[in-house]
Design an enzyme around this catalytic site. Sequence first.
Site, PDB file in Angstrom:
ATOM      1  CG  LEU A   1    -111.253  60.236 -12.748  1.00 57.04           C
ATOM      2  CD1 LEU A   1    -111.786  60.836 -14.135  1.00 57.04           C
ATOM      3  CD2 LEU A   1    -110.515  59.206 -13.273  1.00 57.04           C
TER       4      LEU A   1
ATOM      5  CE1 TYR B   1    -102.745  52.927   2.750  1.00 57.93           C
ATOM      6  CE2 TYR B   1    -100.611  51.709   3.370  1.00 57.93           C
ATOM      7  CZ  TYR B   1    -101.709  52.114   2.688  1.00 57.93           C
ATOM      8  OH  TYR B   1    -101.920  51.098   1.609  1.00 57.93           O
TER       9      TYR B   1
ATOM     10  CG  PHE C   1    -108.450  48.407  -6.173  1.00 61.14           C
ATOM     11  CD1 PHE C   1    -106.966  47.665  -5.890  1.00 61.14           C
ATOM     12  CD2 PHE C   1    -109.322  47.794  -7.025  1.00 61.14           C
ATOM     13  CE1 PHE C   1    -106.768  46.500  -6.361  1.00 61.14           C
ATOM     14  CE2 PHE C   1    -108.821  46.534  -7.529  1.00 61.14           C
ATOM     15  CZ  PHE C   1    -107.773  45.753  -7.188  1.00 61.14           C
ATOM     16  CB  ALA C   2    -111.520  53.980  -3.699  1.00 60.56           C
TER      17      ALA C   2
ATOM     18  CG  ASP D   1     -88.593  53.233   5.039  1.00 59.47           C
ATOM     19  OD1 ASP D   1     -89.893  53.268   4.616  1.00 59.47           O
ATOM     20  OD2 ASP D   1     -87.945  54.084   4.256  1.00 59.47           O
TER      21      ASP D   1
ATOM     22  NE  ARG E   1     -89.681  56.141   2.948  1.00 60.46           N
ATOM     23  CZ  ARG E   1     -90.188  55.683   1.773  1.00 60.46           C
ATOM     24  NH1 ARG E   1     -90.481  56.464   0.744  1.00 60.46           N
ATOM     25  NH2 ARG E   1     -90.355  54.315   1.960  1.00 60.46           N
TER      26      ARG E   1
ATOM     27  CB  THR F   1    -101.261  47.737   3.242  1.00 64.29           C
ATOM     28  OG1 THR F   1     -99.645  48.197   3.327  1.00 64.29           O
ATOM     29  CG2 THR F   1    -101.671  48.106   4.275  1.00 64.29           C
TER      30      THR F   1
ATOM     31  CB  ILE G   1    -103.099  47.807  -7.692  1.00 60.10           C
ATOM     32  CG1 ILE G   1    -101.799  48.313  -7.106  1.00 60.10           C
ATOM     33  CG2 ILE G   1    -103.428  46.403  -7.695  1.00 60.10           C
ATOM     34  CD1 ILE G   1    -101.439  48.174  -5.692  1.00 60.10           C
TER      35      ILE G   1
HETATM   36  N1  UDP Z   1     -86.482  54.184  -1.039  1.00 62.35           N
HETATM   37  C1  UDP Z   1     -85.375  54.865  -1.438  1.00 62.35           C
HETATM   38  N2  UDP Z   1     -85.479  56.177  -2.039  1.00 62.35           N
HETATM   39  C2  UDP Z   1     -86.566  56.588  -2.558  1.00 62.35           C
HETATM   40  C3  UDP Z   1     -87.582  55.880  -2.455  1.00 62.35           C
HETATM   41  C4  UDP Z   1     -87.738  54.831  -1.827  1.00 62.35           C
HETATM   42  O1  UDP Z   1     -84.241  54.432  -1.153  1.00 62.35           O
HETATM   43  O2  UDP Z   1     -86.231  57.826  -3.263  1.00 62.35           O
HETATM   44  C5  UDP Z   1     -86.286  53.107  -0.334  1.00 62.35           C
HETATM   45  C6  UDP Z   1     -87.500  53.045   0.819  1.00 62.35           C
HETATM   46  O3  UDP Z   1     -86.882  53.627   1.891  1.00 62.35           O
HETATM   47  C7  UDP Z   1     -87.940  51.637   0.943  1.00 62.35           C
HETATM   48  C8  UDP Z   1     -87.635  51.147  -0.434  1.00 62.35           C
HETATM   49  O4  UDP Z   1     -87.113  51.913  -1.262  1.00 62.35           O
HETATM   50  O5  UDP Z   1     -86.847  50.997   1.794  1.00 62.35           O
HETATM   51  C9  UDP Z   1     -88.995  51.084  -1.106  1.00 62.35           C
HETATM   52  O6  UDP Z   1     -89.801  52.170  -0.722  1.00 62.35           O
HETATM   53  P1  UDP Z   1     -91.112  52.458  -1.708  1.00 62.35           P
HETATM   54  O7  UDP Z   1     -91.593  54.001  -1.288  1.00 62.35           O
HETATM   55  O8  UDP Z   1     -91.261  52.121  -2.971  1.00 62.35           O
HETATM   56  O9  UDP Z   1     -92.368  51.452  -1.069  1.00 62.35           O
HETATM   57  P2  UDP Z   1     -92.613  51.172   0.584  1.00 62.35           P
HETATM   58  O10 UDP Z   1     -91.602  50.112   0.947  1.00 62.35           O
HETATM   59  O11 UDP Z   1     -92.394  52.303   1.385  1.00 62.35           O
HETATM   60  O12 UDP Z   1     -94.023  50.694   0.458  1.00 62.35           O
END
Ligand code: UDP
Length: 326
Positions: free
Chosen positions: A33, A140, A72-73, A283, A280, A116, A12
């Site tokens: 970097l 995070y 951003f860092a 989420d 995951r 975020t 970004i």
């Molecule tokens: N996702 C997925 N498979 C992957 C990576 C991400 O199904 O290999 C899903 C993840 O569970 C979320 C969405 O895609 O619902 C966006 O994930 P990403 O990691 O891009 O961004 P986040 O929402 O975690 O910031």
Amino acid sequence: MRILVTGGAGYIGSHAVKLFGARGHEVWVYDSLVYGHRGAVPADRLVVGDLSDVHRLDQLLVEQRIDAVVHFAAFAAVGESVQQPAKYWQNNFVNTLGLLECVRRHGISRFVFSSTCATFGCPTAMPISEDTPQAPINPYGHTKLAVEWALHDYGQAYGIGYAALRYFNAAGAAADGSIGEDHTPETHLIPLVLFAAMGKRPQIEIFGTDYPTPDGTCIRDYIHVDDLALAHLLALEKLTPGLELHYNLGIGHGYSVREVIRTCEEVTGKMVPVKEGPRRPGDPPVLIASSEKIQKELGWKPHYVELRGIVETAWQWHASHPKGYR
Ligand code: UDP
């Protein structure tokens, strides 16, 4: 303005650097970097250094007579932050406080911070506005919210003007194809789906198909990285001493994982092999931003209002840079 951009060689950050330069601002990039890329920024504008090196930062602020800092860092992998919270608190919080102290010492009154949607945790009411309570659910998100609190206190007591910009899902690449997304390891959905389309990966795994959403997969608000960059520019230009700005940034529309895959197939013209896997951890089912506040107050408007246009720019980048910046 003479602007210092920390993490300016990252995804970004590099798009913001490009925009600030195009608008005639004098930009300096400070980047370790570790995750950033030399090739993402003009060589004569890059200072390689660690965020913990306050002496170096002090020097730079004085020598270049910096009058605004865009920060951003940071480390940004949610899963890693759960495994290694110390790494996140040290870099994202402690080192940011060090930077803020430099900013205070040198009387800089404009500071833009990358926050975020992870600071909101798992809200149930959509869309998420600036009034939605912030309740992060991982280290995070905790570190980012802690910085927002510190900024509030610094703003009140020392008159630093700041903007905390809470990004939803950043995606896409510069329309001219010059810079784009290159993470190691890559964890984000859109690049991973495009890698599967290119045959760079065997398939895309869908993390969870039993969410309470119309097609069972998670819904996210994808915002083009250049639209994010524009929000930084508008915030910078608006800031005055002591002004506190908080904005959520998304396009206000959500797309499911299956919709993202389908859009990538349409854009690339290739079939993407899919594997359905478990959820995951951590989420939330749905995250959609309300960005009405920044639209009203700063006149910001996303140029990319649909996923397809965002994916087209990402595809242009990945197809022409199959090895990223290497
Ligand atoms: N996702 C997925 N498979 C992957 C990576 C991400 O199904 O290999 C899903 C993840 O569970 C979320 C969405 O895609 O619902 C966006 O994930 P990403 O990691 O891009 O961004 P986040 O929402 O975690 O910031």
